[in-house]
Design a protein around this motif. Structure first.
Motif, PDB file in Angstrom:
ATOM      1  N   VAL A 230       0.835  -1.204   0.000  1.00 48.96           N
ATOM      2  CA  VAL A 230       0.000   0.000   0.000  1.00 48.96           C
ATOM      3  C   VAL A 230       0.867   1.250   0.000  1.00 48.96           C
ATOM      4  O   VAL A 230       0.628   2.202  -0.759  1.00 48.96           O
ATOM      5  N   GLU A 231       1.913   1.248   0.824  1.00 47.83           N
ATOM      6  CA  GLU A 231       2.813   2.401   0.904  1.00 47.83           C
ATOM      7  C   GLU A 231       3.634   2.551  -0.368  1.00 47.83           C
ATOM      8  O   GLU A 231       3.938   3.668  -0.800  1.00 47.83           O
ATOM      9  N   GLN A 232       3.987   1.432  -0.978  1.00 53.92           N
ATOM     10  CA  GLN A 232       4.716   1.466  -2.244  1.00 53.92           C
ATOM     11  C   GLN A 232       3.880   2.144  -3.323  1.00 53.92           C
ATOM     12  O   GLN A 232       4.377   3.001  -4.080  1.00 53.92           O
ATOM     13  N   VAL A 233       2.607   1.783  -3.379  1.00 56.93           N
ATOM     14  CA  VAL A 233       1.708   2.394  -4.359  1.00 56.93           C
ATOM     15  C   VAL A 233       1.494   3.862  -4.044  1.00 56.93           C
ATOM     16  O   VAL A 233       1.525   4.724  -4.935  1.00 56.93           O
ATOM     17  N   ARG A 234       1.290   4.176  -2.779  1.00 54.88           N
ATOM     18  CA  ARG A 234       1.084   5.570  -2.369  1.00 54.88           C
ATOM     19  C   ARG A 234       2.265   6.441  -2.782  1.00 54.88           C
ATOM     20  O   ARG A 234       2.094   7.567  -3.262  1.00 54.88           O
ATOM     21  N   SER A 235       3.470   5.913  -2.618  1.00 57.03           N
ATOM     22  CA  SER A 235       4.671   6.650  -2.992  1.00 57.03           C
ATOM     23  C   SER A 235       4.726   6.885  -4.497  1.00 57.03           C
ATOM     24  O   SER A 235       5.109   7.975  -4.957  1.00 57.03           O
ATOM     25  N   GLN A 236       4.331   5.885  -5.275  1.00 56.23           N
ATOM     26  CA  GLN A 236       4.345   6.024  -6.729  1.00 56.23           C
ATOM     27  C   GLN A 236       3.306   7.037  -7.213  1.00 56.23           C
ATOM     28  O   GLN A 236       3.555   7.794  -8.150  1.00 56.23           O
ATOM     29  N   VAL A 237       2.150   7.050  -6.578  1.00 57.36           N
ATOM     30  CA  VAL A 237       1.135   8.040  -6.933  1.00 57.36           C
ATOM     31  C   VAL A 237       1.652   9.444  -6.634  1.00 57.36           C
ATOM     32  O   VAL A 237       1.503  10.369  -7.443  1.00 57.36           O
ATOM     33  N   ALA A 238       2.279   9.592  -5.480  1.00 53.70           N
ATOM     34  CA  ALA A 238       2.791  10.907  -5.068  1.00 53.70           C
ATOM     35  C   ALA A 238       3.856  11.422  -6.017  1.00 53.70           C
ATOM     36  O   ALA A 238       3.944  12.631  -6.275  1.00 53.70           O
ATOM     37  N   SER A 239       4.673  10.534  -6.574  1.00 51.37           N
ATOM     38  CA  SER A 239       5.762  10.962  -7.452  1.00 51.37           C
ATOM     39  C   SER A 239       5.329  11.094  -8.911  1.00 51.37           C
ATOM     40  O   SER A 239       6.114  11.551  -9.747  1.00 51.37           O
ATOM     41  N   SER A 240       4.111  10.697  -9.221  1.00 54.88           N
ATOM     42  CA  SER A 240       3.610  10.816 -10.592  1.00 54.88           C
ATOM     43  C   SER A 240       2.979  12.189 -10.794  1.00 54.88           C
ATOM     44  O   SER A 240       2.730  12.923  -9.841  1.00 54.88           O
ATOM     45  N   ASP A 241       2.729  12.545 -12.050  1.00 58.87           N
ATOM     46  CA  ASP A 241       2.011  13.802 -12.304  1.00 58.87           C
ATOM     47  C   ASP A 241       0.642  13.552 -12.915  1.00 58.87           C
ATOM     48  O   ASP A 241      -0.110  14.490 -13.199  1.00 58.87           O
ATOM     49  N   ALA A 242       0.275  12.254 -13.119  1.00 62.35           N
ATOM     50  CA  ALA A 242      -1.053  11.917 -13.639  1.00 62.35           C
ATOM     51  C   ALA A 242      -1.282  10.427 -13.449  1.00 62.35           C
ATOM     52  O   ALA A 242      -0.336   9.653 -13.270  1.00 62.35           O
ATOM     53  N   VAL A 243      -2.549  10.037 -13.511  1.00 65.56           N
ATOM     54  CA  VAL A 243      -2.916   8.626 -13.390  1.00 65.56           C
ATOM     55  C   VAL A 243      -3.797   8.250 -14.581  1.00 65.56           C
ATOM     56  O   VAL A 243      -4.765   8.940 -14.889  1.00 65.56           O
ATOM     57  N   PHE A 244      -3.444   7.158 -15.250  1.00 63.59           N
ATOM     58  CA  PHE A 244      -4.175   6.652 -16.408  1.00 63.59           C
ATOM     59  C   PHE A 244      -4.781   5.318 -15.994  1.00 63.59           C
ATOM     60  O   PHE A 244      -4.070   4.343 -15.767  1.00 63.59           O
ATOM     61  N   VAL A 245      -6.106   5.252 -15.881  1.00 61.21           N
ATOM     62  CA  VAL A 245      -6.813   4.073 -15.395  1.00 61.21           C
ATOM     63  C   VAL A 245      -7.354   3.294 -16.583  1.00 61.21           C
ATOM     64  O   VAL A 245      -8.068   3.846 -17.430  1.00 61.21           O
ATOM     65  N   LEU A 246      -7.056   1.992 -16.647  1.00 63.54           N
ATOM     66  CA  LEU A 246      -7.405   1.182 -17.810  1.00 63.54           C
ATOM     67  C   LEU A 246      -8.105  -0.108 -17.403  1.00 63.54           C
ATOM     68  O   LEU A 246      -7.566  -0.899 -16.623  1.00 63.54           O
ATOM     69  N   GLY A 247      -9.309  -0.320 -17.906  1.00 65.01           N
ATOM     70  CA  GLY A 247      -9.965  -1.615 -17.775  1.00 65.01           C
ATOM     71  C   GLY A 247     -10.345  -2.019 -16.372  1.00 65.01           C
ATOM     72  O   GLY A 247     -10.147  -3.180 -16.000  1.00 65.01           O
ATOM     73  N   THR A 248     -10.906  -1.114 -15.594  1.00 64.74           N
ATOM     74  CA  THR A 248     -11.353  -1.464 -14.246  1.00 64.74           C
ATOM     75  C   THR A 248     -12.538  -0.608 -13.844  1.00 64.74           C
ATOM     76  O   THR A 248     -12.596   0.576 -14.167  1.00 64.74           O
ATOM     77  N   SER A 249     -13.471  -1.211 -13.124  1.00 64.33           N
ATOM     78  CA  SER A 249     -14.627  -0.480 -12.614  1.00 64.33           C
ATOM     79  C   SER A 249     -14.322   0.197 -11.287  1.00 64.33           C
ATOM     80  O   SER A 249     -15.146   0.944 -10.771  1.00 64.33           O
ATOM     81  N   LEU A 250     -13.135  -0.095 -10.726  1.00 63.53           N
ATOM     82  CA  LEU A 250     -12.696   0.511  -9.462  1.00 63.53           C
ATOM     83  C   LEU A 250     -13.647   0.200  -8.316  1.00 63.53           C
ATOM     84  O   LEU A 250     -13.740   0.955  -7.341  1.00 63.53           O
TER      85      LEU A 250
END
Length: 304
Positions: A230-250
């Protein structure tokens, strides 16, 4: 022999069934919108779900008509039931054993390959996937975070022992040489439908170190994503400048909270998916069409 039921809107590529729900083809404006999004950013985190793998022949859970829930009364195994009941483990491993040869032989499709091309072009910094099929790695993506684990690793619930799933398949083959190999349908996590007799005759694998129960390294329903991940993902989101969501209803919160974090941090979020999602009202852009009909073309335009 079992008979496969194939709805009218299923497509077949050779002998492979493609579990893609009904959808509208992409329009030129969809392509232009996504191209502009890609060009605006240099650090995109890609979040993928089961819809990215349907064109490879692995169904998702929730799609209308072709998803697992629409085609059967099957519900995924619950974590607490798997841990508590030997019969649940027997049913799971019997189904997984029969489904593994097909599941492990599935190849990445154009969407997986397109994501890898965006990664090589310096646009994608990380791929976070809810899938356990390792198709992103087969396509060449180097930095993949498997949010819900992987079907390719098996661990003991009682000691540190772990084994590669392919190696475990050989063990189960020796223990179950007469196991019937026909089946009705594959499921998102690789297991299949079997008769009660087949399940009851199956010899369940045990840990060779302590005789403890073995479990695939998958976050089952009712379990939690490990905090480190969870923290690994959180860190990656924080360091990104955008999120591209593909093929999921979330629908699952472990993926939806990625979108919540991105929006809290004022990142642009773009969603490409057939049908509605949990985040439709908070994302910046939503394109509703099949990933495979737009991502490869999008990469061609970026490369040039």
């Amino acid at each position: 022999m079992f008979t496969r039921f194939i709805p009218n809107n299923f497509k077949k590529l050779g002998r492979q069934i493609v579990y893609v729900p009904k959808h509208k083809p992409p329009e030129q404006r969809d392509f232009e919108t996504l191209r502009e999004f890609i060009n605006r950013h240099q650090k995109i985190l890609v979040l993928t779900g089961a819809g990215i793998s349907t064109e490879s022949g692995i169904p998702d859970y929730r799609s209308e008509e072709v998803g697992l829930y629409a085609r059967s009364n099957h519900k995924p195994v619950q974590y607490q039931e798997f841990v508590k009941y030997p019969k649940v483990r027997q049913r799971y491993w019997a189904r997984n054993f029969v489904g593994w040869p097909r599941f492990s032989s599935v190849e990445p499709n154009g969407s997986h390959l397109a994501i890898n091309r965006l990664e090589k072009a310096g646009k994608v910094t990380a791929v976070v996937t809810q899938n356990v099929d390792r198709l992103h790695q087969k396509a060449g993506s180097e930095y993949v975070i498997e949010l819900h684990g992987s079907g390719y690793i098996v661990k003991c619930l009682s000691c540190p022992y772990e084994i590669d799933r392919t190696e475990l398949q050989e063990v189960m083959m020796r223990n179950n040489p007469a196991m019937e190999s026909s089946f009705t349908m594959i499921r998102p996590d690789g297991d299949v439908e079997l008769s009660k007799e087949q399940v009851d005759e199956f010899r369940v694998p045990l840990c060779p170190k302590c005789d403890g129960p073995l479990k695939p390294n998958i976050v089952f329903f009712g379990d939690n994503v490990p905090k480190v991940r969870v923290e690994q993902v959180r860190s990656q989101v924080a360091s990104s400048d955008a999120v591209f969501v593909l093929g999921t209803s979330l629908t699952v919160y472990s993926s939806y909270r990625i979108i919540l974090q991105a929006k809290e941090e004022n990142k642009e979020v773009v969603l490409l998916n057939i049908g509605p999602t949990r985040a439709d009202n908070i994302v910046d852009i939503k394109v509703s069409t099949k990933c495979g009909e737009i991502l490869p073309k999008l990469c061609n335009s970026i490369d040039s």
